[in-house]
Design an enzyme around this catalytic site. Structure first.
Site, PDB file in Angstrom:
ATOM      1  N   HIS A 608       0.739  -1.323  -0.108  1.00 52.10           N
ATOM      2  CA  HIS A 608      -0.109  -0.010  -0.174  1.00 52.10           C
ATOM      3  C   HIS A 608       0.938   1.437  -0.078  1.00 52.10           C
ATOM      4  O   HIS A 608       0.920   2.036  -0.882  1.00 52.10           O
ATOM      5  CB  HIS A 608      -1.011   0.020   1.183  1.00 52.10           C
ATOM      6  N   PRO A 665      -8.877 -10.352  -5.315  1.00 54.41           N
ATOM      7  CA  PRO A 665      -9.686 -10.265  -6.323  1.00 54.41           C
ATOM      8  C   PRO A 665     -11.143 -10.628  -6.016  1.00 54.41           C
ATOM      9  O   PRO A 665     -12.168 -10.165  -6.699  1.00 54.41           O
ATOM     10  CB  PRO A 665      -9.025 -11.487  -7.228  1.00 54.41           C
TER      11      PRO A 665
END
Length: 767
Positions: A608, A665
């Protein structure tokens, strides 16, 4: 000579530095609102009064410097040093002869460090001609000489601290940065020395599940002290408290080092300097793109057989429990119900339950399920609601289905989960060019979690050549403590790390775990970073074995003790000739900026890193140290930051080491190839060029836990070398012009730090 952890004393810290570091921590603890908590570290974007006052102060400093004879001398000496640095960074231009021919004069210049006895030989690589941008002058920082020298020396010290922790844990640190810092071994050590040890993949004729190659037992003893596992040669050594010769971390030293970084990120001149340098880096890339975009494109067009689709890409941040998309999960649930509805899949209060009964109990028919009713996709309602996001791991909102389909420990021994993971792996193998690094959870509730996970891996034959595994440790001690599952935090650490030490010391007694660890390349620390903690981590913090409260330790506490045990474990495994692990925590997604400070010291790379945008000093340090950052803009878009505001494009342009990853996902993506979906959306939204995409893909392979042999195959024989010399365009499809630009730009930024140190030496000699 045995490796030792260099210790410092808190009394050695400057009182002003210590107080400033405490002020930073106190500020973060006092203010829950993230914008207020970050105000110490940010450069205001639009504050006319503040900007006017700052300019007035800078002007007064400049006028004072002009009248100073001492400053004039220092400027003159620095101007000489800077001229030499610039001349070394600008190789003469010649016609490009093409990749086969070597033209040393065309290579980017390797740095000349203080104390070097001879000039390093330029890399023997041909370079196409391209247009370079240079700035000359007394000093190119745009601030006063005194502020520049103070900032440069402070940044150099921070990088040296980072290098110390990286080398002790066998994490990566750029050789070029080490050279500019004047590290004594930077010039003599072989380039591949700093590479992590990952187990090479088994050969086609080898069995990936063979248990017969475990090395002999050593019968060392392991004992936890202060949250860190110490190794002893025998019982007598344990009684005398004489541990095996390994580097063991020291909390007081870590606190001293962390205080220096915390004080640095609030230092005014350093913030100004870093802010200006980062703006310059972004502008310089824009100019490079304008001047050389067509030249880069011509390079790629002349490269046979290779394009964006057939360069290797690694999904560097993905959670195994969500590695499939929602349609895949739905299809698998329907398939199992159609083919084995009467199979016993659970046991409740001594009563065995079939798959049909599970769905009957939920009052649903799998035939009627859709991706919408499955409700595992994150949407608008999850923005800044991590609690709602976590509930998306429960298909149809039912924890029973999560336990059955997405867990490794259940009545079926995690069979359904293993089958789905293997289907995802099969798709990766068919694509040939895509790899992933799924995270599997170890919670620390029990030491049996490790052997159970290893058994799941071997029993269901989950190995895939296109997957490497990372162990994630959720920061949820408070939940286990409130349920009386753990007596203290030290027990959680012991449950996480003691089985690994035992499998390393006596692999003959732990063959399955020893085998599984061959395919594990790192550790991750995961959970909601925006959770507030009331505890300020310092050398006065209670040891883990006396942390018995139900309050969760702060993020920095988790990171230090995970790093400390990984460091000792890596040194023990390296001594035994076994693979080592990288520490790759989630960091900078939300919460306090101090998380990024902790990761700067302890992590090999992070996931991140969004909050780097809020701190120019940390962002510049992450650039200089080339710390890898796995970014997931689609994930951030649903949780913390709108896609258009994501800093990935900005970080890429500045030269930070970023890669694209999917995160989850199942929650964020729609297509079968989630990683390609990430690349496609990023390319469209930010108008990324083919060279940009291939550079990100190359970064992902470098960041990953793929072995040295695999990286040589995918990136080129010299991938570990820096600059164009380490790039094989025939494999990476990254233009040599781009690699030369990145290398020369980094050298230029590092030269500012080394020039400041040289100017101090020259000033001392002339006085």
């Amino acid at each position: 000579m045995p490796r030792q952890f260099p210790k410092l004393n808190i009394s050695e810290v400057d009182e002003q530095v210590r107080l400033l570091a405490e002020k930073v921590f106190a500020k973060v603890l006092r203010e829950e609102d993230s914008k207020d908590a970050l105000s110490l570290f940010t450069v205001p974007e639009d504050c006319p009064i503040g900007q006017k006052e700052a300019k007035e102060r800078e002007l007064q400093k400049e006028l004072a410097e002009q009248k100073s004879v001492e400053t004039a001398k220092r400027k003159k000496s620095f101007k000489m040093i800077r001229s030499q640095s610039l001349s070394l960074q600008m190789p003469p231009q010649q016609d490009w002869k093409g990749p086969p021919a070597a033209s040393p004069a065309m290579s980017p210049t390797t740095p000349v460090v203080t104390g070097a006895t001879s000039l390093p030989t330029p890399a023997p690589y041909a370079m196409p001609e391209f247009q370079r941008v240079t700035i000359s002058g007394d000093y190119c920082a745009g601030i006063t000489l005194e502020d520049y020298e103070q900032a440069a020396k402070s940044l150099a010290k921070a990088l040296m601290i980072r290098e110390k922790y990286a080398r002790l844990a066998y994490h990566r640190f750029p050789r070029i940065t080490s050279q500019y810092l004047g590290h004594p071994r930077a010039d003599t050590a072989p380039p591949e020395e700093g590479l992590p040890d990952f187990h090479p993949p088994p050969l086609p004729q080898e069995d990936p599940y063979c248990l017969d190659d475990a090395p002999p037992n050593l019968d060392y003893l392991v004992h936890m002290q202060g949250g860190i596992l110490f190794v002893y040669d025998n019982k007598k050594m344990l009684e005398h408290q004489e541990p095996h010769s390994l580097p063991y971390p020291d909390l007081e030293t870590y606190t001293v080092d962390m205080s220096h970084i915390l004080a640095l990120i609030t230092d005014g001149p350093t913030k100004t300097y870093c802010h200006r340098r980062l703006n310059f880096l972004e502008s310089k890339f824009s100019l490079h793109e304008m001047l050389n975009e067509m030249s880069e494109f011509k390079e790629l067009k002349s490269n046979p057989h290779r394009d964006f689709y057939n360069v290797r890409k690694v999904d560097t941040h993905i959670h195994a429990a969500a590695c499939m998309n929602q349609k895949h999960l739905l299809r698998f649930i329907k398939h199992t119900y159609q083919t084995e509805p009467d199979r016993t899949v659970a046991e409740k209060r001594g009563r065995k339950i079939t798959l049909r009964q599970v769905f009957d109990g939920l009052h649903m028919d799998p035939y009627d399920l859709t991706v919408d009713s499955l409700d595992v996709h994150a949407g608008r309602q999850t923005f800044h609601r991590f609690d709602k996001f976590n509930s998306k791991y429960n298909p149809v909102g039912a924890s029973e289905l999560r336990d059955l389909y997405l867990k490794t420990e259940n009545y079926l021994g995690g069979e359904y989960f293993a089958r789905m993971v293997k289907e995802v792996a099969r798709e990766l193998e068919e694509s040939k060019y895509q790899y992933s690094e799924p995270r599997l959870s170890i919670y620390g509730r029990s030491p049996e979690e490790w052997p159970n996970l290893a058994y799941w891996f071997i029993q269901h034959k989950v190995y895939s050549p296109n997957m490497r595994w990372i162990i994630q440790v959720p920061r949820i001690y408070d939940i286990f403590r409130s349920k009386k599952l753990l007596p203290n935090f030290g027990k959680m650490l012991e449950n996480i790390f003691l089985p690994l030490f035992k499998a390393t010391i006596n692999p003959q007694d732990h063959r399955e775990l020893h085998l599984f660890l061959k395919y594990v390349t790192g550790f991750d620390s995961v959970d909601d970073e925006s959770k507030h903690s009331d505890h300020m981590f310092s050398d006065k913090s209670p040891n883990p074995d006396v942390w018995t409260s139900e309050q969760n330790p702060p993020y920095s506490y988790y990171l230090y003790y995970m790093y400390a045990n990984i460091m000792v474990l890596n040194n023990l495994r390296r001594e035994r000739g076994l693979s080592t692990f990288l520490f790759r925590p989630h960091c900078g997604e939300a919460g306090s900026i101090t998380h990024l400070v902790s990761a700067f010291l302890t992590a090999d790379n992070i996931s991140h890193g969004l909050l780097l945008k809020k701190s120019p000093v940390l962002q510049y340090l992450y650039y200089l140290a080339q710390i890898p950052i796995a970014m997931s803009p689609l994930s951030n878009n649903s949780l913390f930051l709108e896609y258009s505001k994501n800093p990935l494009r900005e970080f890429l342009h500045k030269g930070l080491h970023v890669s694209l990853s999917t995160d989850d996902p199942m929650q964020f993506h729609y297509t079968k190839e989630a990683l390609m979906e990430e690349y496609a959306i990023a390319a469209q939204v930010w108008k990324l060029s083919t060279c940009d995409l291939c550079e990100i893909a190359r970064n992902s392979v470098l960041q990953s836990g793929l072995s040295h042999q695999e990286k040589q195959k995918f990136l080129g024989q010299n991938y570990y070398k820096e600059g164009p010399e380490g790039n094989d365009i025939r494999k990476t499809n990254v233009a040599q012009i781009r690699m030369a630009f990145r290398y020369e730009t980094l050298c230029n930024e590092l030269s500012f730090l080394s020039d400041a140190m040289k100017s101090e030496e020259i000033t001392a000699l002339t006085n």
